[in-house]
Design an enzyme around this catalytic site. Structure first.
Site, short mmCIF file in Angstrom:
data_model
loop_
_atom_site.label_atom_id
_atom_site.label_comp_id
_atom_site.label_asym_id
_atom_site.label_seq_id
_atom_site.Cartn_x
_atom_site.Cartn_y
_atom_site.Cartn_z
N LYS A 166 -39.04 73.45 -17.43
CA LYS A 166 -40.09 74.31 -16.89
C LYS A 166 -39.76 75.81 -16.84
O LYS A 166 -40.66 76.63 -16.66
CB LYS A 166 -40.46 73.84 -15.48
CG LYS A 166 -41.18 72.51 -15.46
CD LYS A 166 -42.54 72.64 -16.10
CE LYS A 166 -43.17 71.33 -16.38
NZ LYS A 166 -44.17 71.38 -17.44
N PRO A 205 -33.18 72.27 -14.83
CA PRO A 205 -33.80 72.15 -16.14
C PRO A 205 -34.57 70.85 -16.42
O PRO A 205 -35.35 70.81 -17.36
CB PRO A 205 -32.63 72.28 -17.11
CG PRO A 205 -31.42 71.96 -16.32
CD PRO A 205 -31.71 72.36 -14.92
N TYR A 217 -35.19 60.74 -21.76
CA TYR A 217 -34.59 61.07 -20.46
C TYR A 217 -33.97 59.78 -19.94
O TYR A 217 -34.70 58.82 -19.67
CB TYR A 217 -35.65 61.56 -19.48
CG TYR A 217 -36.15 62.97 -19.74
CD1 TYR A 217 -37.14 63.23 -20.69
CD2 TYR A 217 -35.64 64.06 -19.02
CE1 TYR A 217 -37.61 64.51 -20.91
CE2 TYR A 217 -36.10 65.36 -19.24
CZ TYR A 217 -37.09 65.58 -20.19
OH TYR A 217 -37.54 66.85 -20.40
N TYR A 245 -45.83 67.55 -16.93
CA TYR A 245 -44.93 67.83 -18.06
C TYR A 245 -45.63 68.69 -19.12
O TYR A 245 -45.06 69.66 -19.63
CB TYR A 245 -44.43 66.52 -18.68
CG TYR A 245 -43.18 66.71 -19.52
CD1 TYR A 245 -41.93 66.40 -19.01
CD2 TYR A 245 -43.27 67.21 -20.82
CE1 TYR A 245 -40.78 66.59 -19.77
CE2 TYR A 245 -42.13 67.40 -21.59
CZ TYR A 245 -40.89 67.10 -21.06
OH TYR A 245 -39.76 67.30 -21.81
N HIS A 297 -45.01 67.04 -29.80
CA HIS A 297 -44.70 65.73 -29.23
C HIS A 297 -45.82 65.31 -28.29
O HIS A 297 -46.24 66.09 -27.44
CB HIS A 297 -43.39 65.78 -28.44
CG HIS A 297 -42.18 65.79 -29.33
ND1 HIS A 297 -40.93 65.46 -28.89
CD2 HIS A 297 -42.04 66.08 -30.65
CE1 HIS A 297 -40.07 65.53 -29.89
NE2 HIS A 297 -40.72 65.93 -30.96
P1 FAD Z 1 -34.26 85.56 -19.11
O1 FAD Z 1 -34.52 84.71 -20.29
O2 FAD Z 1 -33.00 85.38 -18.36
O3 FAD Z 1 -34.37 87.05 -19.61
C1 FAD Z 1 -33.94 88.14 -18.85
C2 FAD Z 1 -33.45 89.23 -19.77
O4 FAD Z 1 -33.13 90.37 -18.99
C3 FAD Z 1 -32.18 88.83 -20.51
O5 FAD Z 1 -32.34 89.07 -21.88
C4 FAD Z 1 -31.11 89.71 -19.88
O6 FAD Z 1 -30.09 90.07 -20.80
C5 FAD Z 1 -31.92 90.90 -19.44
N1 FAD Z 1 -31.32 91.67 -18.35
C6 FAD Z 1 -30.57 91.22 -17.31
N2 FAD Z 1 -30.22 92.24 -16.51
C7 FAD Z 1 -30.76 93.35 -17.05
C8 FAD Z 1 -30.73 94.71 -16.67
N3 FAD Z 1 -30.09 95.13 -15.59
N4 FAD Z 1 -31.38 95.60 -17.44
C9 FAD Z 1 -32.06 95.19 -18.56
N5 FAD Z 1 -32.09 93.90 -18.96
C10 FAD Z 1 -31.46 93.00 -18.21
N6 FAD Z 1 -34.95 76.13 -19.32
C11 FAD Z 1 -35.44 75.02 -19.81
O7 FAD Z 1 -36.65 74.77 -19.61
N7 FAD Z 1 -34.67 74.17 -20.56
C12 FAD Z 1 -33.35 74.46 -20.84
O8 FAD Z 1 -32.67 73.71 -21.52
C13 FAD Z 1 -32.79 75.61 -20.31
N8 FAD Z 1 -31.50 75.95 -20.55
C14 FAD Z 1 -31.00 77.08 -20.00
C15 FAD Z 1 -29.66 77.43 -20.20
C16 FAD Z 1 -29.11 78.57 -19.61
C17 FAD Z 1 -27.65 78.91 -19.83
C18 FAD Z 1 -29.94 79.38 -18.81
C19 FAD Z 1 -29.36 80.62 -18.15
C20 FAD Z 1 -31.28 79.05 -18.63
C21 FAD Z 1 -31.82 77.91 -19.21
N9 FAD Z 1 -33.17 77.55 -19.03
C22 FAD Z 1 -33.66 76.43 -19.55
C23 FAD Z 1 -34.09 78.36 -18.30
C24 FAD Z 1 -34.93 79.26 -19.21
O9 FAD Z 1 -34.19 79.59 -20.34
C25 FAD Z 1 -35.31 80.44 -18.37
O10 FAD Z 1 -36.13 79.98 -17.31
C26 FAD Z 1 -36.04 81.54 -19.15
O11 FAD Z 1 -35.14 82.17 -20.02
C27 FAD Z 1 -36.62 82.57 -18.16
O12 FAD Z 1 -37.07 83.69 -18.86
P2 FAD Z 1 -36.98 85.14 -18.21
O13 FAD Z 1 -37.59 86.04 -19.21
O14 FAD Z 1 -37.52 85.09 -16.85
O15 FAD Z 1 -35.43 85.42 -18.03
C1 DHB Z 2 -34.71 70.53 -23.39
C2 DHB Z 2 -34.34 71.07 -22.18
C3 DHB Z 2 -34.80 70.51 -21.02
O1 DHB Z 2 -34.44 71.03 -19.84
C4 DHB Z 2 -35.64 69.42 -21.03
O2 DHB Z 2 -36.06 68.87 -19.88
C5 DHB Z 2 -36.03 68.90 -22.25
C6 DHB Z 2 -35.57 69.46 -23.42
C7 DHB Z 2 -34.21 71.13 -24.63
O3 DHB Z 2 -33.42 72.07 -24.55
O4 DHB Z 2 -34.58 70.67 -25.71
#
Ligand code: FAD
Ligand code: DHB
Length: 391
Positions: A297, A293, A201, A385, A72
C-alpha cells in the site's frame, strides 16, 4: 528562484504531484537529494492499485506500464498445506492490480516532466523549508556548491520518512501514532521466471513468505526475518532453502531458482502524523505515514495523497478558494487510516509473532480459512487490495 509549488523529494508522491499540477497549468520545482540514476534504480514496491494504474494511464504516463506491466486479477493465500485464490475480478466487479516496479513508474514520470520542460533538480544538498506560516514559504538548498533560495506559494513535503519536512514542523503541532513490528522482510530480486502466475502470500510456521514478480523473467521474493537481521548471515543458498521450505507446501509445485540480482532488509512499522499540514507545508506520502508492506500500500497511498493535494491547489489557483486546502489533511487521513487498518490486518494475519502460542497459530489459521471461504470476507480483502474508491 520562484515557482508556484516547491516540491521536496522526487519519489512517487513528489513526481506525481508535479505531473498533475503541470497538467492543470501550475508550475512546480522538484528538489531531490539523490541522483537521477539512484532514484531510477532503487528497488522498492511493485504493485499498483487499479486506481493508481488508471491515473498513470489517463494522465499520459502509462504507455510503458501498459506494455510491460502485468495485470493480475487475483492473489493466492497459502496456509495449512493448501493455496486458496482470492478472485479480485469476480469480487470487485472486474478490478485488478498492475505489477510494475516503482522505479519504472519513476522513470516514466521523470521522462514526462523533463519532456514537458519541468524543473527537476537532483543532487541538491542541505535542503530546508522556511516561513511556512507566511504567504511565501521558502526552500533553501545548495546545488553545485551554490546557495539557492526557492520562493513559492505552497510546499509539497514529499521527502519520505527520513526527510526534513516533517521535522521542520514545530514540536507539539503533530500527533504521532506508531506501531513497530517485531520482524522485518528480507527481499530478493532474482533472475528466475516467476513460479506462479499470481502473487502468493504464505502463512507458515517458519514465518511469512511472499512470491511476487517484476516480469516474466524476474521474480521478487520476500521472507519474514528478525528485525535486526544482518544480511551478511543470509548467503543466497540459505535464502533459497528458506523460500523452498515456506512456499513449497502445495503438491507437485516447485520454486524456480536463479541468480540473485539484489537483496535487502526492510523494517516494518505503522506510523501516522496528524495533521498532514502546517501552514503552507503539505506532507504527502511516506513523510506523513508508513505502512508495513504486507498488502503493497505504501506507494499507492502516496499517490492518493497527492491526488487530493493537486486538486486542492488547482482549485485555489482557479478560484482563490481555500476550502479543499483546509480539508486536505482530514480528507487524506480518512483513507490513510483505512489503509493502515488493512496493512496491519494483513500483517497480523500472515506473520509469526515471537510471543504467539499455539492458540494464536490456530486463530490465524481460522481467520485465513474464514477469509478464503466466506464471500463477504474475501470481498473485504479484495476491495481493499485493489484499492478503496476515491472520495
Ligand atoms: P519516497 O519514495 O521515500 O520518496 C522520497 C524522496 O525524497 C526520495 O527520493 C528521497 O531521496 C528524497 N528526499 C529525502 N530527503 C530529502 C531532502 N531533505 N531533500 C530532498 N529530497 C529528499 N511499498 C510497497 O508497497 N511494497 C514494497 O515492497 C515496498 N518496499 C519498500 C522497501 C524500502 C527499502 C522502502 C524504504 C519502502 C518500501 N515500500 C514498499 C514503500 C514504498 O516504496 C513507499 O511507500 C513509497 O516510496 C512512498 O513514496 P514517497 O514519494 O512518499 O516517498
Ligand atoms: C510486492 C511488495 C509487497 O509489499 C506486496 O504486498 C506485494 C508485492 C512486490 O514488491 O512485488
Amino acid at each position: 528562484m520562484k515557482t508556484q509549488v516547491g516540491i521536496v523529494g522526487a519519489g512517487p508522491a513528489g513526481l506525481v504531484l508535479s505531473h498533475l499540477l503541470h497538467l492543470s497549468g501550475i508550475e512546480s520545482v522538484v528538489l531531490e537529494t539523490h541522483s537521477r540514476s539512484y532514484v531510477e534504480e532503487r528497488v522498492r514496491a511493485g504493485v499498483l492499485e487499479q486506481g493508481t494504474a488508471d491515473l498513470l494511464r489517463e494522465t499520459g504516463v502509462g504507455e510503458r506500464m501498459m506494455r510491460q506491466g502485468l495485470i493480475h486479477h487475483g492473489i493466492e493465500l497459502q496456509f495449512g498445506r493448501g493455496r486458496h485464490r482470492i478472485d479480485f475480478a469476480g469480487l470487485t466487479g472486474g478490478k485488478g492490480v498492475m505489477v510494475y516496479a516503482q522505479h519504472e513508474v519513476l522513470k516514466d514520470l521523470i521522462a514526462a516532466r523533463l519532456e514537458a520542460g519541468g524543473t527537476l533538480l537532483f543532487d541538491v544538498e542541505d535542503v530546508n523549508v522556511q516561513e511556512l506560516q507566511g504567504p511565501k514559504p521558502k526552500i533553501r538548498f545548495r546545488k553545485d556548491s551554490e546557495e539557492e533560495e526557492l520562493e513559492c506559494d505552497f510546499i509539497g513535503g514529499c521527502d519520505g520518512f527520513h526527510g526534513i519536512c516533517r521535522p521542520s514542523i514545530p514540536e507539539g503541532v503533530l500527533k504521532v501514532f506508531e506501531k513497530i513490528y517485531p520482524f522485518a522482510w528480507l527481499g530478493i530480486l532474482a533472475e528466475a521466471p516467476p513460479s506462479s502466475q499470481e502473487l502468493i502470500y504464505a502463512h507458515h510456521e517458519r514465518g511469512f513468505a511472499l512470491l511476487s514478480m517484476r516480469s516474466p523473467k524476474i521474480s521478487r521474493l520476500y521472507l519474514q526475518c528478525a528485525p535486526d537481521e544482518d544480511i551478511a548471515n543470509w548467503p543466497d543458498s540459505r535464502i533459497w532453502q528458506e523460500l523452498h521450505a515456506r512456499l513449497e507446501v502445495a503438491e507437485g509445485w516447485k520454486l524456480t531458482e536463479g541468480p540473485v540480482l539484489q537483496k535487502g532488509i526492510t523494517g516494518m512499522r505503522s506510523f501516522v502524523v496528524e495533521p498532514m499540514q502546517y501552514g503552507r507545508l503539505f506532507l504527502a506520502g511516506d513523510s506523513a505515514h508508513i505502512v508495513p508492506p504486507t498488502g503493497a500500500k505504501g506507494l499507492n497511498l502516496a499517490v492518493a495523497d497527492v491526488r487530493v493535494l493537486a486538486a486542492a491547489i488547482v482549485e485555489f489557483y482557479a478560484s482563490g478558494k481555500t476550502e479543499l486546502l483546509e480539508r486536505y489533511s482530514e480528507t487524506c487521513l480518512r483513507r490513510v487510516w483505512k489503509v493502515q487498518r488493512f496493512s496491519w490486518w494483513m500483517t497480523s494475519m500472515l506473520h509469526r509473532f515471537a510471543d504467539d502460542n499455539s492458540f494464536d497459530m490456530r486463530r490465524q489459521l481460522a481467520e485465513l480459512d474464514y477469509v478464503t471461504s466466506s464471500r463477504a470476507a474475501s470481498q473485504t480483502l479484495a476491495e481493499n487490495y485493489v484499492g478503496l474508491p476515491f472520495e
